[in-house]
Design an enzyme around this catalytic site. Structure first.
Site, PDB file in Angstrom:
ATOM      1  N   GLU A 172     -31.887  45.250  12.042  1.00  0.00           N
ATOM      2  CA  GLU A 172     -31.759  46.552  12.709  1.00  0.00           C
ATOM      3  C   GLU A 172     -32.803  46.713  13.808  1.00  0.00           C
ATOM      4  O   GLU A 172     -32.536  47.286  14.856  1.00  0.00           O
ATOM      5  CB  GLU A 172     -31.915  47.648  11.654  1.00  0.00           C
ATOM      6  CG  GLU A 172     -32.016  49.058  12.194  1.00  0.00           C
ATOM      7  CD  GLU A 172     -32.283  50.061  11.068  1.00  0.00           C
ATOM      8  OE1 GLU A 172     -31.526  50.032  10.085  1.00  0.00           O
ATOM      9  OE2 GLU A 172     -33.236  50.845  11.158  1.00  0.00           O
TER      10      GLU A 172
ATOM     11  N   HIS B 227     -36.478  50.495   2.313  1.00  0.00           N
ATOM     12  CA  HIS B 227     -35.370  49.546   2.231  1.00  0.00           C
ATOM     13  C   HIS B 227     -35.391  48.749   0.927  1.00  0.00           C
ATOM     14  O   HIS B 227     -34.438  48.046   0.621  1.00  0.00           O
ATOM     15  CB  HIS B 227     -35.388  48.608   3.439  1.00  0.00           C
ATOM     16  CG  HIS B 227     -34.940  49.276   4.699  1.00  0.00           C
ATOM     17  ND1 HIS B 227     -34.526  48.582   5.817  1.00  0.00           N
ATOM     18  CD2 HIS B 227     -34.823  50.583   5.035  1.00  0.00           C
ATOM     19  CE1 HIS B 227     -34.198  49.432   6.778  1.00  0.00           C
ATOM     20  NE2 HIS B 227     -34.378  50.655   6.318  1.00  0.00           N
ATOM     21  N   ASP B 228     -36.463  48.870   0.176  1.00  0.00           N
ATOM     22  CA  ASP B 228     -36.514  48.296  -1.169  1.00  0.00           C
ATOM     23  C   ASP B 228     -35.859  49.234  -2.182  1.00  0.00           C
ATOM     24  O   ASP B 228     -35.376  48.789  -3.224  1.00  0.00           O
ATOM     25  CB  ASP B 228     -37.980  48.060  -1.563  1.00  0.00           C
ATOM     26  CG  ASP B 228     -38.140  47.238  -2.837  1.00  0.00           C
ATOM     27  OD1 ASP B 228     -37.575  47.638  -3.871  1.00  0.00           O
ATOM     28  OD2 ASP B 228     -38.819  46.211  -2.803  1.00  0.00           O
TER      29      ASP B 228
END
EC number: 1.11.1.7
Length: 712
Positions: free
Chosen positions: A375, A226-227
């Site tokens: 999420e 997610h980076d």
């Protein structure tokens, strides 16, 4: 007589003038045609975007969102990403219309004037969206200006890089499997859900846990992913009807590519004929237009820079800060706290899907640098730790340097936290992921090179999805003695999507962090690949009995992105390319799996890259196969060597600062930002309490004294 002598020259000049006038008229006509076509396309696409936003708001207000609507909430493009995807859709729609006109009127194909088309759409050549300061010691939020020679390289909202050319059914944008009856290399492609059922699924959860890797090992992989990359969905059609066609009636078209259920699929009884699937957002092609094939967007910076904390979008980055304070702090939740420690702020945009997971508690989703923070509860927990650490660093830096203003404190804390992510990833995570292949693909650091391309590759976004096979079927919460916490210590995975209330109203993050440290990841096994919690219940709302299939989504997404097949990537990595059952068995070391794959695909050439890569046996002392080791290793090496702000690059930090940074650890992050007092020394390895745990006083602290200003 003299006039007659000059007549040929006069006639030639007249002809040239007429030709030039004719060319100008043709050019004007062509430019006008392009302008009119783009205007029409913009009306259609803008309406699709407006309809989508309205539809999502309405769906979230219903208090009974579907799996698709929850997914859409996560994959909804915002800000500059939205603009880039909109331009991509306008460009593709305009080109399609211009080509149709050209074939109908038998005129020169206007699509040849791609520069004019791009300018009319608003694409243009990729350029930095910020003014570059070559002397700045800090990264830009967008990732622009890292490479001085090519300032946009690695920046957010650009196309993912292609290591191999895209392979589409029509050579441009249609995925293989789009046209019924059309083959690939002489064989029809199997349905994505059929591949999931026959290759990825299993029933018995016994014996699936990894005896050598902690749950944190899985979670760190998601943090890093997610980076590095995110591709929101396209917007679909321009009417409610077209949306319903895809969502409810499984009618393929435009950017709708539904995942059809095979005959006798258990989901068919409760979910109809398909799972809806919307294609990934893409960007305009760039000069010199060597290829017009669809290229998917990366909404994030390609650098390992803690952008999941700070964002890759300037407007959000500013919104995440506490600008009312001169301390360089990130904004925190003003409504609730975790026994005195801060939570992430709530996302003020209403309605929030997290509120509908428990309509009594009604806890909203969190606001963070990455839109996917809520999420899953363990992801939200990780984001919370990083928020607290930034503010801890900023306060400590202020104590050392009272004269520093808020901007300086924010940037220095951000720089340290970015280095933390890099160090933990390369020192602690990658060696036990790549095992014996680590040195082969990621040799020791030799310094920054502006000729290294740091962009995230398209194939990496599939390679890194191996982590989906490390997710266990349930999560545990543990007390101070690492024993089951509360009346519900074990929670099924599918109940934790968008579940912020479990954190805020039911114990805080400490019990969850202890679970990350003391519980185990799932092991990637050829006969037990993905838990049913992800394969059948992804984003399953509490009021419904079905969810999505992540394995089928990954497989369909390979085709959506125009990914070359398994053997193309094996060749890319200088690995053998099996053609027969015997050869595939030699690679996979499993005749049963090789048989199943050939029965579905007909040829190894057609095996979807994600499926083929996760099917390989693990390398020695690692947790991926040889193909994944190559793709992951190559990408991480490029991320490191092509980053001017890499923590080890001379001049980024002083030698004293680098010595301090090397003492950072995830265990120390936990000690400094929770009430937890006992932690393992090696938190990515499987640890047993109390034998593998030590008091926080035994864990090295980050010494910030090298950051004290000389003036102080």
């Amino acid at each position: 007589m003299r006039v007659l002598l000059h007549l040929p020259a006069l006639l030639a000049s007249l002809i040239l003038l007429q030709a030039a006038a004719s060319t100008t008229r043709a050019q004007t006509t062509r430019t006008s045609a392009i302008s009119d076509t783009v205007s029409q396309a913009k009306v259609q696409v803008n309406k699709a975007f407006l309809d989508s936003r309205t539809r999502l708001k309405t769906a979230m207000s219903s208090e009974t969102p579907t799996s698709r609507q929850l997914s859409e909430y996560l994959k909804h493009a915002k800000g500059r990403t939205r603009t880039a995807i909109r331009n991509g859709q306008v460009w593709e729609e305009s080109l399609k219309r211009l080509r149709q006109k050209a074939s109908l009127t038998n005129v020169t194909d206007p699509s040849l004037d791609l520069t004019s088309l791009s300018l009319e759409v608003g694409c243009g050549a990729p350029a930095p969206v910020v003014r570059c300061d070559p002397c700045s010691p800090y990264r830009t939020i967008t990732g622009d200006c890292n490479n001085r020679r090519k300032p946009a390289l690695g920046a957010a909202n650009r196309a993912l890089a292609r290591w191999l050319p895209a392979e589409y059914e029509d050579g441009l944008s249609l995925p293989f499997g789009w046209t019924p009856g059309k083959t690939r290399n002489g064989f029809p492609l199997p349905l994505a859900r059929e591949v999931s059922n026959k290759i990825v699924g299993y029933l018995n959860e016994e014996g699936v846990l990894d005896q050598n890797r902690s749950l944190l090992f899985m979670q760190w992989g998601q943090i890093v992913d997610h980076d590095l990359d995110f591709a929101p969905d396209t917007e679909l059609g321009s009417s409610e009807y077209s949306k319903a066609q895809c969502d409810e009636y499984c009618i393929q078209g435009d950017n709708c590519f539904p995942i059809m259920f095979p005959p006798n699929d258990p989901k068919a009884g409760t979910q109809g004929k398909c799972m809806p699937f919307f294609r990934a957002g893409f960007v305009c092609p760039t000069p010199p237009y060597k290829s017009l094939a669809r290229e998917q967007i990366n909404a994030l910076t390609s650098f390992l820079d803690a952008s999941f904390v700070y964002s890759s979008e300037p407007s959000l980055a500013s919104r995440l800060r506490n600008l009312s304070s001169p301390l360089g702090l990130m904004a925190v939740n003003q409504e609730v706290s975790d026994h005195g420690l801060p939570y992430l702020p709530y996302d003020s945009k209403k309605p929030s899907p997290c509120e509908f997971i428990n309509t009594t508690a009604r806890v909203p989703c969190f606001l963070a640098g990455d839109s996917r923070a809520s999420e899953h509860i363990l992801l939200a927990t990780s984001h919370t730790l990083f928020l607290r650490e930034h503010n801890r660093l900023a306060r400590e830096l202020k104590r050392l340097n009272p004269q520093w203003d808020g901007e300086k404190l924010y940037q220095e804390a951000r720089k340290i936290l970015g280095a933390f992510v890099q160090i933990i990833t390369f020192r602690d995570y990658l060696p036990i992921l790549l095992g014996d292949h680590m040195q082969k693909w990621i040799p020791p650091y030799q310094g920054y090179s502006e000729s290294v391309d740091p962009r995230i590759s398209n194939v990496f976004t599939f390679a890194f999805r191996f982590g989906h096979l490390e997710v266990p079927s349930s999560m545990f919460r543990l007390d101070e003695n690492y024993q089951p916490w509360g009346p519900e210590p074990e929670l099924p995975l599918h109940t934790l999507f968008f579940n912020t209330w479990r954190m805020v109203k039911d114990g805080g993050i400490d019990p969850l962090v202890r679970g990350l440290l003391a519980k185990k990841s799932k092991l990637m096994k050829q006969n037990k690949m993905m838990t049913g919690e992800l394969r059948n219940k992804l984003f399953q709302p509490t009021h419904r009995i079905h969810g999505f299939d992540l394995a089928a989504i990954n497989t369909q997404r390979c085709r959506d992105h125009g990914q070359p097949g398994y053997n193309s990537w094996r060749a890319f990595c200088d690995l053998s390319q099996p053609q027969t059952l015997e050869e595939l068995n030699t690679v996979l070391k499993s005749k049963m799996l090789a048989k199943k794959l050939l029965g579905l695909y007909g040829t190894p050439d057609n095996i979807d890259i994600w499926i083929g890569a996760i099917a390989e046996p693990l390398v020695e002392r690692g947790r991926v196969g040889p193909l994944l080791a190559c793709l992951l290793g190559k990408q991480f090496q490029q991320i490191r060597d092509g980053d001017r702000f890499w923590w080890e690059n001379p001049g980024v930090f002083t030698n004293e600062q680098k010595d301090s940074l090397q003492k950072m650890s995830f265990s120390r992050l936990v000690c400094d930002n929770t009430r937890i007092t006992k932690v393992p020394r090696d938190p990515f390895w499987a640890n047993s309490y109390p034998y593998d745990f030590v008091d926080c006083s035994a864990i090295d602290k980050l010494d910030l004294s090298p950051w004290a200003s000389v003036k102080n």
